[in-house]
Design a protein around this motif. Structure first.
Motif, short mmCIF file in Angstrom:
data_model
loop_
_atom_site.label_atom_id
_atom_site.label_comp_id
_atom_site.label_asym_id
_atom_site.label_seq_id
_atom_site.Cartn_x
_atom_site.Cartn_y
_atom_site.Cartn_z
N LYS A 185 0.84 -1.21 0.00
CA LYS A 185 0.00 0.00 0.00
C LYS A 185 0.87 1.26 0.00
CE LYS A 185 -4.60 -0.42 1.96
NZ LYS A 185 -5.47 -0.33 3.12
N TRP A 215 1.03 4.04 -2.81
CA TRP A 215 0.77 5.44 -2.44
C TRP A 215 1.91 6.32 -2.91
CZ3 TRP A 215 3.33 9.06 0.53
CH2 TRP A 215 2.61 10.22 0.81
N CYS A 269 -14.03 20.77 -25.78
CA CYS A 269 -14.73 19.83 -24.90
C CYS A 269 -14.78 20.35 -23.46
CB CYS A 269 -14.09 18.46 -24.94
SG CYS A 269 -12.43 18.40 -24.24
N LEU A 325 -12.59 19.88 -21.03
CA LEU A 325 -11.95 19.03 -20.01
C LEU A 325 -10.80 19.77 -19.33
CD1 LEU A 325 -11.68 15.36 -21.30
CD2 LEU A 325 -12.56 16.12 -19.12
N SER A 375 -12.12 22.19 -16.94
CA SER A 375 -12.73 21.46 -15.84
C SER A 375 -11.67 20.95 -14.85
CB SER A 375 -13.50 20.28 -16.44
OG SER A 375 -14.27 19.65 -15.49
N VAL A 386 -6.83 10.62 -15.85
CA VAL A 386 -7.34 11.50 -14.81
C VAL A 386 -7.58 10.76 -13.52
CG1 VAL A 386 -8.44 13.09 -16.40
CG2 VAL A 386 -9.74 11.17 -15.56
N ARG A 412 -17.17 -0.50 0.00
CA ARG A 412 -15.94 -0.12 0.69
C ARG A 412 -15.58 1.33 0.34
NH1 ARG A 412 -11.24 -2.33 3.03
NH2 ARG A 412 -9.39 -1.17 2.43
N ARG A 464 -13.91 9.79 5.31
CA ARG A 464 -13.04 10.92 4.97
C ARG A 464 -13.82 12.24 4.93
NH1 ARG A 464 -8.89 9.17 0.28
NH2 ARG A 464 -8.62 11.43 0.26
N TRP A 465 -15.06 12.18 4.48
CA TRP A 465 -15.89 13.39 4.44
C TRP A 465 -16.15 13.91 5.85
CZ3 TRP A 465 -17.21 17.26 1.61
CH2 TRP A 465 -18.34 18.03 1.91
N ALA A 502 -6.27 9.11 4.55
CA ALA A 502 -6.31 9.13 3.07
C ALA A 502 -5.55 7.92 2.50
CB ALA A 502 -5.70 10.42 2.55
N ILE A 503 -4.50 7.48 3.20
CA ILE A 503 -3.75 6.30 2.74
C ILE A 503 -4.52 5.03 3.09
CG2 ILE A 503 -1.59 5.00 2.96
CD1 ILE A 503 -0.22 7.63 3.73
N ALA A 504 -5.08 5.03 4.30
CA ALA A 504 -5.78 3.81 4.75
C ALA A 504 -7.10 3.60 4.01
CB ALA A 504 -6.04 3.91 6.26
N SER A 507 -11.20 6.37 -5.31
CA SER A 507 -10.80 6.65 -6.69
C SER A 507 -11.22 8.08 -7.03
CB SER A 507 -11.45 5.67 -7.66
OG SER A 507 -12.84 5.65 -7.45
N LYS A 508 -10.38 8.71 -7.83
CA LYS A 508 -10.66 10.10 -8.19
C LYS A 508 -11.86 10.17 -9.12
CE LYS A 508 -6.36 12.44 -7.55
NZ LYS A 508 -6.94 13.10 -6.41
N LYS A 520 -13.80 11.38 -12.23
CA LYS A 520 -13.34 11.84 -13.54
C LYS A 520 -13.82 13.27 -13.76
CE LYS A 520 -14.45 8.22 -16.27
NZ LYS A 520 -14.74 7.57 -17.55
N PRO A 521 -12.97 14.12 -14.32
CA PRO A 521 -13.44 15.48 -14.58
C PRO A 521 -14.52 15.44 -15.68
CG PRO A 521 -11.31 15.15 -15.60
CD PRO A 521 -11.60 13.92 -14.82
N LYS A 522 -15.51 16.26 -15.50
CA LYS A 522 -16.60 16.26 -16.48
C LYS A 522 -16.30 17.29 -17.54
CE LYS A 522 -20.12 14.98 -13.16
NZ LYS A 522 -21.17 15.47 -12.29
N ALA A 523 -16.43 16.87 -18.77
CA ALA A 523 -16.29 17.83 -19.86
C ALA A 523 -17.46 18.80 -19.78
CB ALA A 523 -16.30 17.10 -21.20
#
Lengths: 325, 266
Positions: free
Chosen positions: A7, A11, A244, A246, A249, A319, B2, B10-11, B74-76, B80-81, B83-86
């Protein structure tokens, strides 16, 4: 135990410092290379102080080895009735032409500090129309505090009333040293106001990306005028661009398009552009093909006048990959 | 599941850390004013600073620990990030829809009304900002101007601070107006997009979207190169003039002496 180390390894792979971060760290260290000053409470008085550093760094910082361009500009404007401020104008124009706001994204210690504060894990305030409008506040500060006040009242308005670098590096850094204890008694309402502002900027930077750079920094405003002329930075090929959105964004600054006066040329947008329309200026001359950040592997499908990217392989979409440190 | 759990944890932690950050920031500000207020100028001493800030040492260290714990969480609990929205801006959408619509207008004239509304709003906002700028300039240039401030509290103010106090409300008003106008304009653009889309949906109005014209890059590049060369020459000349007329030595003189205004001594 193996899982734990795995992990940590993952990281680190995702969070190791990027080239930009390394350059920022080196620039901050080089700008404040007079380490001895932090211990003996004295500012550097060597010949390098004839030159200005490109980013915002108070020349009263005990570690500073160069002059602050913004402070020097205000000082020169204060003397403008007797001497043309040619030297500092020339230096700023040269910095702007060579680097523009790439200085903000790569060389400024104050920018580095804010980016590191932003990494603290709290909810963040996203950019919006309001922040875009507020980003013009720095131009108001440029005119009012950096130009008018020094010329009319011979007062370095920005340095005296706003600059957090001066408060932190000069005020706290210098007066915090035992050797300068005697000067503490001279502190009064001005320092109280500036320290309050410093705390607000530091706390704000945890929640708002580059709060000072976006809304308050007149130096960034000045360099922003050179956005189209600067030799280094990101550029957009309008013929390849499909609008687009992106890049806008993904960008945390208040840009309307890549490379405009708000862009700090961090390069985060290069990886997400699906048509490789965003590149580094001079990349054909200076970079090998594999040094250019790889774009996301996406297809663009027009849908009723709007353009939406469809990932070829969602697991490989960049991304979701490494968080740019 | 999970991932959802991780997000929730985290929130919640992020909200708690945010609140605590504000509290610690407020403590710093309060302690600074507690040093300053009792006696005004000259109340800062090593002893008073050490005393006041040692009172908040524990909360500050707890905050540092909370930040480290946040990083560990944040490590534990990685997530997943997103995705940026177009997002195609409303301006681009209007250009594309307008190009596809024969005549560029809707039959009811609603799109034109929206455009007029935006123009009027823009002009009103520009006038308001111009008025604020003129008042600000008047305040800055009027040598006899005296602000209405509490002289007992702000006994150390001078002509500059007086003026800055007076400028702040005008500046706030101008920016508030500009922000309101920005949102209203965006709302108007979105309404116009809907109007044009509805018009396009009607039969017989659809036209083929014209191809995006190629930008004239070669000429632009030449112009940029010329401007760069001229500016670089001007800059180098200015630097030389500056060295000759003593500008560089002035920068040096300022840089090797402590800037009392910069560090808060005034």
């Amino acid at each position: 135990m193996k899982k734990f180390f795995a992990k940590i390894k993952t990281w680190w792979k995702n969070h190791k410092p990027t080239k930009r971060r390394v350059v920022q760290l080196y620039a901050a260290l080089l700008t404040n290379a007079n380490i001895k000053g932090f211990f003996n409470g004295r500012i550097y008085q060597g010949a390098t102080k004839n030159l200005c550093v490109p980013g915002l760094n108070c020349y009263s910082c005990p570690g500073a080895i160069g002059a602050c361009p913004l402070g020097s500009l205000q000082n020169a404007l204060m003397e403008s009735s007797t001497r043309l401020p040619a030297y500092i104008f020339g230096i700023i124009i040269l910095f702007g032409l060579l680097l523009g706001r790439t200085i903000c994204g790569w060389l400024c210690p104050v920018g580095l500090g804010q980016e590191l504060l932003y990494k603290i894990k709290t909810p963040k305030l996203k950019k919006s129309k309001a922040t875009r409008v507020l980003s013009y506040l720095k131009y108001v500060l440029l005119v009012a505090l950096v130009v008018i006040l020094p010329i009319l009242f011979t007062v370095p308005g920005f340095c005296e009333f706003i600059c957090p670098a001066g408060t932190l590096e000069g005020g706290v850094g210098l007066l915090g040293n035992k050797a300068n204890e005697g000067s503490l008694g001279m502190l009064g309402p001005l320092f109280t106001w500036k320290f309050t502002l410093l705390v607000l900027i530091i706390v704000g930077s945890i929640f708002v990306f580059r709060l000072f750079c976006r809304f308050l920094c007149p130096l960034g405003a000045l360099y922003g005028f050179f956005c189209r002329l600067a030799l280094l930075g990101v550029k957009l090929d309008k013929n390849k661009c499909t609008d687009c959105g992106l890049c806008v964004s993904v960008c945390k600054m208040d840009i309307k398009r890549v490379g405009d006066h708000e862009c700090v040329h961090c390069g985060d947008c290069i990886a997400v552009c699906p048509t490789k329309a965003i590149t580094w200026k001079g990349s054909k001359l200076f970079l090998r093909g594999d040094n250019v950040e790889t774009p996301a592997t996406t297809d663009i499908k027009p849908i009723s006048g709007m353009v939406q990217p469809v990932a070829k392989d969602e697991a490989k979409a960049t991304v979701e990959g490494k968080d740019n440190a | 599941m999970r991932e959802e759990k991780a997000r929730k944890i985290r929130w919640i932690y992020g909200i708690c850390l945010s609140v605590y950050t504000f509290i610690v920031g407020a403590l710093f500000i309060v302690q600074t004013w507690r040093i300053f207020l009792p006696g005004g100028k000259g109340n800062y001493t090593a002893a008073s600073i050490a005393e006041k800030f040692s009172e908040i040492a524990l909360p500050v260290w707890l905050w540092v620990a909370a930040v480290v714990i946040g990083g560990a969480l944040a490590i534990a609990f990685p997530i997943s990030k997103t995705k940026p929205k177009a997002y195609v801006t409303t301006q681009i959408q209007l250009e594309r829809l307008g190009a596809r619509l024969l005549g560029g207008e809707d039959s009811d004239g609603k799109a034109k009304k929206e455009r007029k509304f935006r123009i009027a709003l823009g002009i009103a906002c520009a006038i308001a900002c111009a008025v604020a700028a003129c008042v600000a300039l008047f305040i800055m240039l009027d040598k006899s101007y005296v602000a209405k401030v509490d002289r007992e509290f702000f006994s150390g103010t001078n002509a500059v601070v007086d003026r800055l106090f007076s400028l702040v409300p005008w500046g706030l008003a101008a920016f508030a107006l500009a922000i309101a106008a920005a949102y209203l304009i965006e709302g108007s653009r979105r309404r116009e997009v809907q109007i044009l889309k509805a018009e396009l949906a009607k039969e017989g109005k659809i036209a083929k979207a014209p191809a995006k014209p190629k930008t004239e890059q070669v000429e632009n590049r030449r112009l940029v190169l010329i401007v760069r060369i001229v500016l670089a020459a001007v800059a180098l000349m200015l630097v030389v003039v500056g060295i000759v007329n003593g500008g560089m030595s002035e920068v040096f003189k300022k840089a090797i002496n402590i800037c009392t205004q910069c560090i808060g001594l005034g």
